[in-house]
Design a protein around this motif. Structure first.
Motif, short mmCIF file in Angstrom:
data_model
loop_
_atom_site.label_atom_id
_atom_site.label_comp_id
_atom_site.label_asym_id
_atom_site.label_seq_id
_atom_site.Cartn_x
_atom_site.Cartn_y
_atom_site.Cartn_z
N PHE A 52 24.02 -2.38 0.27
CA PHE A 52 25.47 -2.53 0.34
C PHE A 52 25.97 -2.61 -1.10
CE2 PHE A 52 29.56 -4.46 0.71
CZ PHE A 52 30.05 -4.06 1.94
N LYS B 266 27.88 -13.68 3.08
CA LYS B 266 28.55 -13.21 4.30
C LYS B 266 27.57 -12.52 5.25
CE LYS B 266 32.94 -11.78 4.01
NZ LYS B 266 34.13 -10.87 3.90
N LEU B 267 26.68 -11.71 4.68
CA LEU B 267 25.72 -11.01 5.53
C LEU B 267 24.74 -11.98 6.20
CD1 LEU B 267 24.92 -7.77 3.48
CD2 LEU B 267 26.39 -8.00 5.49
N VAL B 268 24.36 -13.04 5.49
CA VAL B 268 23.46 -14.04 6.07
C VAL B 268 24.16 -14.76 7.22
CG1 VAL B 268 22.31 -16.25 5.65
CG2 VAL B 268 21.99 -14.35 4.05
N GLU C 82 30.40 -10.56 -6.61
CA GLU C 82 30.69 -9.94 -5.31
C GLU C 82 29.41 -9.70 -4.51
OE1 GLU C 82 32.85 -6.29 -5.71
OE2 GLU C 82 34.67 -7.29 -6.39
N ALA C 83 28.34 -9.33 -5.21
CA ALA C 83 27.07 -9.07 -4.52
C ALA C 83 26.56 -10.36 -3.87
CB ALA C 83 26.03 -8.53 -5.50
N ASN C 84 26.62 -11.47 -4.60
CA ASN C 84 26.15 -12.73 -4.01
C ASN C 84 27.09 -13.22 -2.92
OD1 ASN C 84 23.75 -12.99 -5.45
ND2 ASN C 84 24.81 -13.81 -7.25
N ASP C 85 28.38 -12.99 -3.11
CA ASP C 85 29.35 -13.30 -2.06
C ASP C 85 29.02 -12.53 -0.78
OD1 ASP C 85 31.91 -14.76 -3.34
OD2 ASP C 85 32.37 -14.04 -1.32
N THR C 86 28.69 -11.26 -0.96
CA THR C 86 28.33 -10.41 0.17
C THR C 86 27.04 -10.90 0.81
OG1 THR C 86 29.52 -8.48 -0.63
CG2 THR C 86 27.62 -8.06 0.78
N ALA C 87 26.09 -11.34 -0.02
CA ALA C 87 24.83 -11.86 0.54
C ALA C 87 25.11 -13.05 1.46
CB ALA C 87 23.88 -12.26 -0.59
#
Lengths: 209, 258
Positions: free
Chosen positions: A113, A127-129, A120-125
């Motif tokens: 993704f 959210k995905l978790v 943003e990448a860690n934020d996305t991580a």
């Protein structure tokens, strides 16, 4: 310090709120203006060279004048300067990069993704978790554990993973994810007790659902 | 430390703990290198309680630590990996989140049930940023940048660790082309300076005067030069750093005397 009227330094002080900068000291001292780069060196507006021993922000791996990257950007700008990837849309640079990253991954990975920054990448991580555990019916399984002195970004959710005190001044950053009273207390006391023991990362719970 | 982690998971309730996130080597916290068996022990605990391992490779990824991924250097087997920065050599902004098949499948099913994965950015996989990232990865391969890092990093580590001989330095840490030194008031006891003395900031400023940009994190000074740095440039870096430390020492002594 007074600045030459309308000089870049004066205009910087007048208009630019700098990230990770002491704003009052900046009003006094003004900016260090970097004008160009070459290899591992950058040059300020007086032409003074600096060996950039931090690669900017731990990042400019190929130094400061890699022409192949200029060409890659120019070619793509000429061909398709923008398109999105929502709703089944795709483009070749995105497809190629996703494939390449999966092939380079240190362990078997399935999908990539894309975002624009580490925050943003860690934020996305996060959210995905959460999405993953909701999908498995484990709605309570949402907490992240991060470490004292860990750094994972500055957006509200990723900052709640970051374990450096400067990113959690008491007056700011009380996100719903990180601000349950007990978490805040735990975090504050852990910092006080362990702030000086830099070589021993400690634990703290954060990000309650 | 693994016992601390297990105690924390049990205290919180394993049914509420979803993930553990870590940088292979802590960067902005002051370049903290974990003990050799650290992540093996951590991951055994995570596995026991069905807690995902998220590796934050934003700084360590793409050769910084002497392996392509920091996870390889410290023995992390991530379920999720995040990266950015050197992904595009930072010429344009782009980052990536990689997820395992086990993480992907439930997410994919939920997106089907809901009709959409309700997440995404206007600039997700921006084509110009993606093209630059691809070219960056090509350059890494064609020029064997990892081989270069492995060739020059012993010299970097040697010069880094030699700074321990300076009267101001109480500790040196690093691996590959990431390193830091810790400024102390007393070498024997590693007693720090009063934060008001601003020792780290003094050395940072002195370095800039000598034409060297470093990063001060409190009284730690960090180094992560571009991966293309040569041995002679590594010498220049640490020669200038030594001068900056001398200047810093003189300034701190003067301030103490005053």
């Amino acid at each position: 310090m007074s600045f030459q009227p309308n000089s870049p330094a004066a205009r910087d002080v007048a208009y630019f709120l700098h990230p990770y900068t002491n704003a009052k000291a900046h009003e006094q001292n003004g900016p260090m203006i970097i004008e160009r780069g070459e290899g591992v060196y950058v040059y300020d507006d007086a032409g003074k060279p600096y060996l950039e021993a931090m690669a900017g922000l731990w990042c400019a791996s190929l130094g400061f004048n890699e022409k192949r990257l200029v060409k890659a950007a120019t070619d793509q700008l000429n061909k398709l300067p923008y398109y999105h990837t929502f709703a089944h849309k795709a483009h070749l640079p995105g497809i190629d990069l996703a494939e390449k990253l999966i092939k380079l991954a240190p362990v078997p990975m399935s999908k990539v993704f894309f975002c624009s920054s580490g925050s943003e990448a860690n934020d996305t991580a996060i959210k995905l978790v959460w999405y993953y555990n909701n999908a498995r019916g484990r709605h309570a399984k949402k907490k992240f554990i991060s470490r004292i002195k860990g750094y994972h970004g500055v957006t509200i959710a990723s900052a709640s993973l970051t374990g450096t005190p400067v990113n959690h001044p008491a007056s700011t950053c009380r996100s719903p994810a990180s601000s349950t009273p007990r978490t805040r207390t735990t975090t504050a006391s852990a910092w006080k007790a362990r702030a000086r023991r830099s070589s021993r990362p400690a634990w703290r719970p954060i990000s309650r659902p | 430390m693994a016992a601390d982690l297990e105690a924390m998971i049990l205290e919180e309730g394993p049914e509420t703990v979803a993930a553990f996130i870590a940088e292979p080597i802590q960067g902005a916290g002051g370049v903290i290198v974990p003990p050799k068996t650290y992540f093996a022990k951590i991951q055994a605990v995570l596995k026991k309680y069905d807690v995902l391992m998220v590796a934050d490779e934003v700084i360590c990824g793409f050769g910084r630590t002497g392996n392509f991924w920091g996870s390889e250097t410290v023995g992390i087997k991530p379920d999720i990996l995040t990266c950015a920065k050197a992904l595009s050599a930072s010429y344009l902004p782009i980052s990536a989140v990689m997820i395992s098949e086990d993480v992907y499948q439930p997410i994919a099913q939920a997106s089907a049930d809901l009709g959409v994965l309700g997440h995404g950015y206007t600039y997700s996989a921006h084509p110009v940023c993606a093209a630059v990232a691809l070219e960056t990865l090509k350059i890494y391969e064609e020029r064997d940048l990892l081989g270069h890092v492995r060739a020059v990093s012993p010299h970097f580590e040697k010069r880094l660790h030699a700074l321990i001989d300076h009267p101001l330095i109480g500790e040196t840490r690093g691996v590959g082309l990431i390193g830091a030194v810790e400024i102390v008031a007393d070498k024997a006891t590693k007693k720090p300076f009063d934060p008001k003395a601003g020792a780290g900031a003094l050395v940072y400023k002195a370095a800039a005067e000598h034409g060297l940009i470093v990063r001060s994190i409190g009284d730690n000074i960090a180094f992560t030069p571009p991966l293309i740095i040569t041995e002679s440039q590594i010498d220049e870096l640490f020669d200038k750093m030594s001068l900056a430390l001398d200047d810093g020492l003189a300034a701190l002594k003067k301030a103490q005397a005053a």
